[in-house]
Design an enzyme around this catalytic site. Structure first.
Site, short mmCIF file in Angstrom:
data_model
loop_
_atom_site.label_atom_id
_atom_site.label_comp_id
_atom_site.label_asym_id
_atom_site.label_seq_id
_atom_site.Cartn_x
_atom_site.Cartn_y
_atom_site.Cartn_z
CB SER A 140 -0.87 0.00 1.26
OG SER A 140 -1.46 1.28 1.46
CE1 TYR A 153 -3.75 -2.25 5.21
CE2 TYR A 153 -2.98 -0.03 4.74
CZ TYR A 153 -3.51 -1.22 4.30
OH TYR A 153 -3.79 -1.40 2.97
N1 LIG Z 1 -8.88 -0.48 -0.61
C1 LIG Z 1 -7.80 0.30 -0.50
O1 LIG Z 1 -7.89 1.55 -0.49
C2 LIG Z 1 -6.43 -0.33 -0.41
C3 LIG Z 1 -5.32 0.51 -0.51
C4 LIG Z 1 -4.05 -0.04 -0.42
C5 LIG Z 1 -3.89 -1.39 -0.26
N2 LIG Z 1 -4.99 -2.19 -0.16
C6 LIG Z 1 -4.76 -3.63 0.04
O2 LIG Z 1 -5.46 -4.35 -0.94
C7 LIG Z 1 -5.77 -5.66 -0.44
C8 LIG Z 1 -7.26 -5.93 -0.67
O3 LIG Z 1 -8.00 -5.01 0.11
P1 LIG Z 1 -9.47 -4.52 -0.28
O4 LIG Z 1 -9.50 -3.06 -0.13
O5 LIG Z 1 -9.88 -5.15 -1.57
O6 LIG Z 1 -10.28 -5.09 0.96
P2 LIG Z 1 -11.45 -6.19 1.10
O7 LIG Z 1 -12.51 -5.99 0.08
O8 LIG Z 1 -11.81 -6.17 2.54
O9 LIG Z 1 -10.68 -7.53 0.74
C9 LIG Z 1 -9.83 -8.17 1.64
C10 LIG Z 1 -9.75 -9.61 1.23
O10 LIG Z 1 -8.85 -10.29 2.11
C11 LIG Z 1 -9.47 -11.48 2.56
N3 LIG Z 1 -8.95 -11.87 3.86
C12 LIG Z 1 -8.95 -11.16 5.01
N4 LIG Z 1 -8.43 -11.91 6.00
C13 LIG Z 1 -8.11 -13.11 5.44
C14 LIG Z 1 -7.56 -14.31 5.96
N5 LIG Z 1 -7.21 -14.44 7.24
N6 LIG Z 1 -7.37 -15.34 5.10
C15 LIG Z 1 -7.72 -15.24 3.80
N7 LIG Z 1 -8.25 -14.13 3.27
C16 LIG Z 1 -8.43 -13.09 4.09
C17 LIG Z 1 -10.97 -11.17 2.58
O11 LIG Z 1 -11.73 -12.37 2.42
P3 LIG Z 1 -12.43 -13.22 3.58
O12 LIG Z 1 -12.95 -12.24 4.59
O13 LIG Z 1 -13.51 -13.96 2.85
O14 LIG Z 1 -11.37 -14.11 4.10
C18 LIG Z 1 -11.09 -10.34 1.32
O15 LIG Z 1 -11.25 -11.15 0.19
C19 LIG Z 1 -5.37 -5.64 1.03
O16 LIG Z 1 -4.09 -6.23 1.19
C20 LIG Z 1 -5.30 -4.16 1.35
O17 LIG Z 1 -4.44 -3.87 2.43
C21 LIG Z 1 -6.25 -1.69 -0.23
#
Ligand SMILES: NC(=O)c1ccc[n+]([C@@H]2O[C@H](COP(=O)([O-])OP(=O)(O)OC[C@H]3O[C@@H](n4cnc5c(N)ncnc54)[C@H](OP(=O)(O)O)[C@@H]3O)[C@@H](O)[C@H]2O)c1
Length: 253
Positions: A140, A153
């Site tokens: 990120s 985070y």
């Molecule tokens: N959205 C943003 O602004 C942003 C910015 C920078 C980086 N990111 C990064 O992008 C990635 C995806 O985030 P997102 O924004 O798309 O969030 P999200 O929609 O909440 O997706 C997170 C995913 O991680 C899975 N997950 C969480 N805990 C887990 C575990 N213990 N085992 C397996 N899967 C797990 C969740 O699935 P289950 O709950 O079904 O397990 C879900 O599919 C993350 O690494 C986040 O830090 C996001």
């Protein structure tokens, strides 16, 4: 370093039951990849898999090292060698002050950092033996430097950059490419709960297109949206005391 394509094998995305991972699965499937998606929630995985015949769900918790190894074995038995692994599963737990809950740090590191290590432990030996492969770590822009409410985070995401850069150097002679993805704000279930301003926010489909384009060019560092990523990078070359002052002010606007 050879660029991985659907001809080399399938793609595996962790944390693909929602948000960026789900959108990336659809984008890669449209580009001809067979895509294995994993996460804990089966019904959400099945809903994503139902969007394209090339997408296949595998329930797995990234914090369970043995289950991750088994999932990789199951994926390869069903879909062939994994040529592209995107370690995307992640959580954001805002640092609650003044309580300072250490368990939020434990949980964040367990999923974001150890979860990624568990994926690497399953994939690296296979790819090294095959002499090819591409592993991408979803970090990120919060990993570039400290940001408000991001003590846990941001620390986990900074660690991913350091780890990924080391592995990119170490694995290069084996023919395995390691890249890092640094999204800015993306509209997903994770950010829908944020009450603070999220400058330059983009939707998950746009993020997925930018990630897929970067992966297809073997970029080592894929960051977007460009203006926000560059803004933070420029802030980060300032003296650290100036950085802390300015970044704190910017995020509180
Ligand atoms: N959205 C943003 O602004 C942003 C910015 C920078 C980086 N990111 C990064 O992008 C990635 C995806 O985030 P997102 O924004 O798309 O969030 P999200 O929609 O909440 O997706 C997170 C995913 O991680 C899975 N997950 C969480 N805990 C887990 C575990 N213990 N085992 C397996 N899967 C797990 C969740 O699935 P289950 O709950 O079904 O397990 C879900 O599919 C993350 O690494 C986040 O830090 C996001």
């Amino acid at each position: 370093m050879e660029i991985m394509t659907p001809q080399h094998g399938c793609a595996w995305i962790t944390g693909a039951s929602s948000g960026i991972g789900a959108a990336l699965a659809e984008e890669l499937a449209r580009r001809g990849w067979q895509v294995a998606i994993s996460a804990r929630r089966d019904s959400e995985l099945q809903a994503v898999a139902a969007t394209h015949a090339n997408i296949h769900g595998f329930v797995c918790d990234v914090t369970d090292r043995a289950a991750m190894a088994q999932t990789v074995a199951d994926i390869e038995a069903q879909l062939g060698p994994i040529a592209l692994g995107v370690m995307n599963a992640g959580i954001y737990l805002p640092t609650a002050l003044p309580e300072f809950d250490p368990t939020a740090f434990d949980r964040t590191f367990e999923v974001n950092l150890t979860g990624t290590v568990n994926g690497l432990a399953a994939l690296v030996p296979l790819m090294v033996t095959r002499g090819e492969g591409h592993i991408s770590l979803v970090s990120s822009v919060a990993g570039y430097g400290g940001l408000v409410t991001s003590a846990a985070y941001g620390a986990s995401k900074a660690a991913l950059f350091n780890m990924g850069e080391s592995l990119a150097m170490d694995l290069k002679p084996s023919g395995v490419h390691v890249s890092m993805i640094a999204p800015g704000f993306v509209k997903t279930p994770a950010t829908d709960v944020n009450a603070f301003p999220m400058p330059f926010i983009i939707d998950a489909d746009e993020a997925a297109r930018r990630i897929a384009n970067g992966l297809a060019k073997n970029r080592t560092h894929i960051s977007f949206p460009r203006r926000f990523a560059w803004f933070l990078r420029v802030l980060n070359v300032l003296p650290r005391s100036t950085y802390v002052k300015l970044a704190g002010r910017f995020m509180k606007r």
